[in-house]
Design an enzyme around this catalytic site. Structure first.
Site, PDB file in Angstrom:
ATOM      1  N   ASN A 131      40.539  33.729  40.188  1.00 30.96           N
ATOM      2  CA  ASN A 131      40.271  32.745  41.229  1.00 30.96           C
ATOM      3  C   ASN A 131      38.807  32.333  41.366  1.00 30.96           C
ATOM      4  O   ASN A 131      38.505  31.405  42.102  1.00 30.96           O
ATOM      5  CB  ASN A 131      40.770  33.304  42.571  1.00 30.96           C
ATOM      6  CG  ASN A 131      40.719  32.312  43.683  1.00 30.96           C
ATOM      7  OD1 ASN A 131      41.468  31.346  43.717  1.00 30.96           O
ATOM      8  ND2 ASN A 131      39.789  32.520  44.616  1.00 30.96           N
ATOM      9  N   THR A 139      37.976  25.583  52.428  1.00 27.19           N
ATOM     10  CA  THR A 139      37.319  26.827  52.053  1.00 27.19           C
ATOM     11  C   THR A 139      35.815  26.596  52.069  1.00 27.19           C
ATOM     12  O   THR A 139      35.340  25.477  52.305  1.00 27.19           O
ATOM     13  CB  THR A 139      37.745  27.284  50.647  1.00 27.19           C
ATOM     14  OG1 THR A 139      37.277  26.332  49.676  1.00 27.19           O
ATOM     15  CG2 THR A 139      39.263  27.403  50.530  1.00 27.19           C
ATOM     16  N   ASP A 141      31.289  39.879  38.280  1.00 25.60           N
ATOM     17  CA  ASP A 141      30.655  38.599  37.981  1.00 25.60           C
ATOM     18  C   ASP A 141      31.334  38.042  36.739  1.00 25.60           C
ATOM     19  O   ASP A 141      31.150  38.566  35.634  1.00 25.60           O
ATOM     20  CB  ASP A 141      29.156  38.794  37.740  1.00 25.60           C
ATOM     21  CG  ASP A 141      28.425  37.498  37.426  1.00 25.60           C
ATOM     22  OD1 ASP A 141      29.082  36.453  37.267  1.00 25.60           O
ATOM     23  OD2 ASP A 141      27.184  37.533  37.315  1.00 25.60           O
ATOM     24  N   VAL A 142      32.138  36.995  36.906  1.00 26.81           N
ATOM     25  CA  VAL A 142      32.928  36.489  35.784  1.00 26.81           C
ATOM     26  C   VAL A 142      32.078  35.850  34.699  1.00 26.81           C
ATOM     27  O   VAL A 142      32.573  35.593  33.599  1.00 26.81           O
ATOM     28  CB  VAL A 142      34.012  35.495  36.263  1.00 26.81           C
ATOM     29  CG1 VAL A 142      34.946  36.159  37.263  1.00 26.81           C
ATOM     30  CG2 VAL A 142      33.396  34.221  36.829  1.00 26.81           C
ATOM     31  N   TYR A 163      33.709  19.413  37.392  1.00 28.06           N
ATOM     32  CA  TYR A 163      34.743  20.260  37.974  1.00 28.06           C
ATOM     33  C   TYR A 163      36.115  19.913  37.395  1.00 28.06           C
ATOM     34  O   TYR A 163      36.874  20.812  36.988  1.00 28.06           O
ATOM     35  CB  TYR A 163      34.745  20.081  39.492  1.00 28.06           C
ATOM     36  CG  TYR A 163      35.694  20.987  40.232  1.00 28.06           C
ATOM     37  CD1 TYR A 163      35.356  22.305  40.511  1.00 28.06           C
ATOM     38  CD2 TYR A 163      36.936  20.519  40.663  1.00 28.06           C
ATOM     39  CE1 TYR A 163      36.226  23.145  41.194  1.00 28.06           C
ATOM     40  CE2 TYR A 163      37.806  21.349  41.348  1.00 28.06           C
ATOM     41  CZ  TYR A 163      37.447  22.656  41.614  1.00 28.06           C
ATOM     42  OH  TYR A 163      38.315  23.470  42.287  1.00 28.06           O
ATOM     43  N   LYS A 175      38.599  22.383  35.203  1.00 27.77           N
ATOM     44  CA  LYS A 175      39.937  22.742  35.658  1.00 27.77           C
ATOM     45  C   LYS A 175      41.018  22.218  34.713  1.00 27.77           C
ATOM     46  O   LYS A 175      42.076  22.846  34.567  1.00 27.77           O
ATOM     47  CB  LYS A 175      40.170  22.237  37.078  1.00 27.77           C
ATOM     48  CG  LYS A 175      39.303  22.935  38.120  1.00 27.77           C
ATOM     49  CD  LYS A 175      39.533  24.448  38.144  1.00 27.77           C
ATOM     50  CE  LYS A 175      38.780  25.122  39.281  1.00 27.77           C
ATOM     51  NZ  LYS A 175      39.057  26.585  39.345  1.00 27.77           N
TER      52      LYS A 175
END
Length: 260
Positions: free
Chosen positions: A98, A199, A71-72, A164, A168
């Protein structure tokens, strides 16, 4: 494979760790790395899912694989995943960072809860994994390669993607800064900036009428095939990219040219 190509792209004898390996780009990266000869640690929150994928990749490639809970958003979980990797397969010298989420909405409607969730996963989570990876490589006296998955929305912007895109863009800048700092350890850091690849995170949008209309307006007029990310990844992590660091590489059929 000719000796020339093998020298450029083979990952034999390497250990790779993929964070966010349970589906989509991460799952495809894990399989590609194993097919290139690496032993692969698959990390994600959904352990049952990555265990099945890990077994399938091992059967397909003959490489050693390991599924670990990762779990990042939890620093202890990140450390534990790297501990398990080192104990079972060896210190990873390839790390694909990722894990990521999206919560699209108009900027004026974004809540602090949504903002924090996206940032903690997409930006702080990648920072946790990348710094843990680099410290392990440094302590082992070995160089390596870290590839952060950013996005073309880290290079440009789009409606309903304020959070988002910001996360990023942070990944892109973090990648560049880590590249200059980690080079002294022999650790290269790069980012892949995918365009639209279908995805779980975007499937419903891409299959909708607005999504199809949007894709039709891009230069390639199609979404990417996940296999089209494999060669760029293998270049960045292998001998063929030994002097490449600090790059944010779009893989998008020229889409980012329109939005930058």
């Amino acid at each position: 494979m000719s000796d020339y190509l093998k020298d450029l792209f083979s990952l034999e004898g390497r250990v790779a760790l993929v964070a966010g390996a349970s589906s989509g780009i991460g799952a495809n990266f894990a399989r590609a790395l194993a097919r290139a000869g690496a032993d692969v640690v698959l990390g994600a929150r959904r352990v049952e899912r990555i265990k099945a994928l890990s077994d399938d990749i091992a059967d397909d490639t003959g490489q050693r694989t390991l599924a670990v809970q990762l779990d990042v958003t939890d620093g202890d979980s990140v450390k534990a995943a790297f501990d398990q990797a080192a104990e079972n397969l060896g210190v990873p010298t390839i790390v694909c960072n990722n894990a990521g989420i999206a919560d699209p909405m108009w900027a004026i409607d974004v809540t602090e809860e949504s903002w924090d969730k996206v940032m903690d996963t997409n930006l702080k989570g990648m920072w946790r994994v990348a710094t843990e990876a680099a410290s392990r490589m440094r302590d082992a006296g070995r160089g390596g390669s870290i590839v952060n998955t950013a996005s073309i929305l880290g290079l440009g912007v789009g409606p309903t993607h304020t959070t988002y895109s910001t996360s990023k863009a942070g990944v892109v800048q973090m990648t560049r800064n880590m590249a200059i700092e980690f080079q002294r350890f022999g650790v290269r850091v790069n980012a892949l900036c995918p365009g639209y690849f279908k995805t779980e995170i975007n499937e419903s949008y891409l299959e909708s009428e607005p999504g199809r209309t949007h894709v039709a307006m891009t230069p390639a007029k199609r979404v990417g095939d996940l296999k089209e990310l494999e060669a760029p990844l293998l270049m960045l992590v292998g001998a063929g990219g030994s002097f490449v660091s600090g790059v944010a590489l779009p893989v998008d059929g020229a889409h980012s040219v329109l939005i930058v």
